[in-house]
Design an enzyme around this catalytic site. Structure first.
Site, PDB file in Angstrom:
ATOM      1  N   THR A 111       0.890  -1.624   0.428  1.00 56.16           N
ATOM      2  CA  THR A 111      -0.136  -0.451  -0.697  1.00 56.16           C
ATOM      3  C   THR A 111       1.163   1.372   0.203  1.00 56.16           C
ATOM      4  OG1 THR A 111      -1.396  -1.216   1.592  1.00 56.16           O
ATOM      5  CG2 THR A 111      -1.355   0.995   1.546  1.00 56.16           C
ATOM      6  N   GLU A 147      10.427  -3.924  -2.469  1.00 59.86           N
ATOM      7  CA  GLU A 147      10.540  -4.784  -1.969  1.00 59.86           C
ATOM      8  C   GLU A 147      11.530  -5.743  -2.720  1.00 59.86           C
ATOM      9  OE1 GLU A 147       6.561  -5.923  -1.494  1.00 59.86           O
ATOM     10  OE2 GLU A 147       6.794  -5.375   0.701  1.00 59.86           O
ATOM     11  N   ASN A 164       7.966 -11.803   1.087  1.00 67.78           N
ATOM     12  CA  ASN A 164       6.648 -11.545   0.495  1.00 67.78           C
ATOM     13  C   ASN A 164       5.761 -12.337   0.917  1.00 67.78           C
ATOM     14  OD1 ASN A 164       4.335  -8.889  -0.882  1.00 67.78           O
ATOM     15  ND2 ASN A 164       6.768  -9.275  -1.770  1.00 67.78           N
ATOM     16  N   SER A 214      -1.077 -12.914   5.989  1.00 66.55           N
ATOM     17  CA  SER A 214      -2.081 -12.153   5.900  1.00 66.55           C
ATOM     18  C   SER A 214      -3.416 -13.151   6.965  1.00 66.55           C
ATOM     19  CB  SER A 214      -2.672 -11.458   5.095  1.00 66.55           C
ATOM     20  OG  SER A 214      -3.075 -12.863   3.464  1.00 66.55           O
TER      21      SER A 214
END
Lengths: 216, 217
Positions: free
Chosen positions: A1, A88, A211, A216
């Protein structure tokens, strides 16, 4: 984000402030990509307190308004670039310049197709001047293009032109260029006069590490 | 709040330490820039433990009465409740002569949480409005972090008095740290121009490192 908060002490009405902000989205925050994924939470707030001693900005054609807008653009572009620099696992900061497009939409399409291409981005991570992958990205982008009018430069090195590998191409020189932290990929579509720059980074093993680890 | 969250509150991860990634090799060599104080803007940051323990994860910004506000937000069709709330408030343009506030948490994105998304936005915005004495229509919130888990907004609300007490015009760097998620460095930028009768300053902060292909309007 991506979240962005910009503050100024300028005195300026909301419609004028919104107009300036909207005018520069396309060449700043909407001209970057790290991993081609759009967040569900991206937000940018620009707040003007009006507490400066300077007179209010009321005429967008005035010198002060133009200076303010240029300064706002600089801040927006700097922050956008910093986001890419923090991509990243990134090790290379890349500007993709497309020129000679038939129109602005095509310039953007081609530039983002290159900047979002995993094959182009992994080639950059591997310090490989793989112009064939750029040809592939342009071809699939939907932008009007013609193989025999296309030219591709990595920095100052002309790699491909008129549908062929450039006769001046030096793999050694191009490979040496790819070792830089900051790279420019320039594509001339040869179809018109429209241009667009977008910014991206390379795609490395670290991206997967980070990642895969983020749950999540 | 507990009623709104129901059993979901029990599923929120607590006390987890965040793993930090090494600073990007492409980070600005000079580090975070010296940003000027912007008259009429105060910042505060706090550790609320929204997702991870031991790091600042909430930013509060207080804006002086009369502040004009513009915005741009993702066009994602599945955008989060806080984005929809900001869009609606900017469109309504209510209370433009009043003060305003921005509240961000970097632990929980409050996205894909169904009706609880708006419940959390309303809870946080109302509490900020009450704490700072600004209309709720002028409280803009953002959330970033884990997706699909109900946001434990009571942890944010519980920190508002502390945040209010810490508000400071020089707190922008701490604010830039507080909004980071997988970021490896805080991001700031500034510019200054000569206005008619005085200088005009601009200072901005940002966060972002992954899931970056903004499509804003």
């Amino acid at each position: 984000t991506m979240l962005v908060y910009i503050f100024t002490d300028a005195a300026i009405t909301q419609p004028h402030l919104q107009k300036m902000l909207s005018r520069h989205l396309g060449t700043t925050f909407n001209a970057i990509t790290v991993d081609s994924d759009t967040s569900t939470s991206d937000a940018l707030i620009l707040a003007a307190t009006g507490k400066a001693r300077a007179k209010p900005i009321t005429d967008l054609r005035s010198k002060v308004a133009k200076d303010f807008e240029a300064a706002l653009h600089d801040v927006m572009l700097d922050l956008a670039h910093q986001v890419v620099r923090d991509g990243e696992g990134a090790t290379k900061f890349v500007e993709v310049r497309v020129k000679g497009a038939a129109d602005a939409a095509d310039a953007r399409r081609a530039a983002l197709a290159i900047a979002n291409s995993p094959l182009v981005k992994t080639a950059i991570a591997g310090e490989d001047a793989n112009w064939g992958r750029v040809v592939m990205a342009v071809g699939k982008s939907g932008a009007k293009a013609d193989r025999d009018r296309l030219s591709i430069r990595f920095g100052e090195h002309l790699l491909a032109a008129k549908g062929w590998r450039s006769p001046d191409y030096s793999e050694e020189a191009a490979s040496a260029y790819m070792k830089n932290d900051e790279l420019v990929i320039e594509v001339d579509l040869g179809m018109g006069r429209a241009a667009q720059s977008v910014w991206t980074c390379d795609l490395t093993h670290r991206y997967i590490d980070i990642n895969a680890d983020y749950r999540s | 709040v507990a009623e709104a969250m129901g059993d979901a509150a029990d599923r929120v991860v607590t006390g987890v330490k965040k793993k930090f990634n090494p600073v990007s090799p492409l980070a600005p060599k000079d580090g975070f820039p010296a940003l000027p104080r912007i008259a009429g803007v105060d910042f505060a940051a706090a550790a609320a433990g929204v997702r991870y323990a031991g790091r600042t994860d909430v930013m509060l910004v207080r804006l002086a009465p009369g502040t004009t506000i513009a915005g741009a937000f993702t066009r994602s069709a599945t955008r989060a409740a806080s984005v929809l709330d900001c869009e609606a408030k900017l469109k309504a343009k209510a209370g433009e002569r009043d003060g305003a506030a921005i509240l961000v948490n970097s632990g929980n994105a409050n996205a894909f949480t169904g009706a609880m998304g708006q419940t959390s936005v309303d809870a946080v915005a109302s509490a900020v409005a009450e704490t700072l004495g600004v209309p709720v229509t002028r409280v803009f919130t953002s959330s970033t972090g884990v997706i699909g888990e109900p946001m434990p907004h009571d942890r944010i609300v519980a920190k508002l008095d502390e945040l209010k007490g810490a508000l400071d015009a020089g707190g922008i760097e701490q604010a830039a740290h507080a909004i980071m998620t997988t970021d490896t460095f805080p991001k700031g930028s500034t510019a200054e121009i000569a206005g008619e009768g005085g200088r005009i300053r601009i200072a901005g902060i940002a966060k972002g490192s992954g899931m970056i292909a903004p499509d804003m309007a």
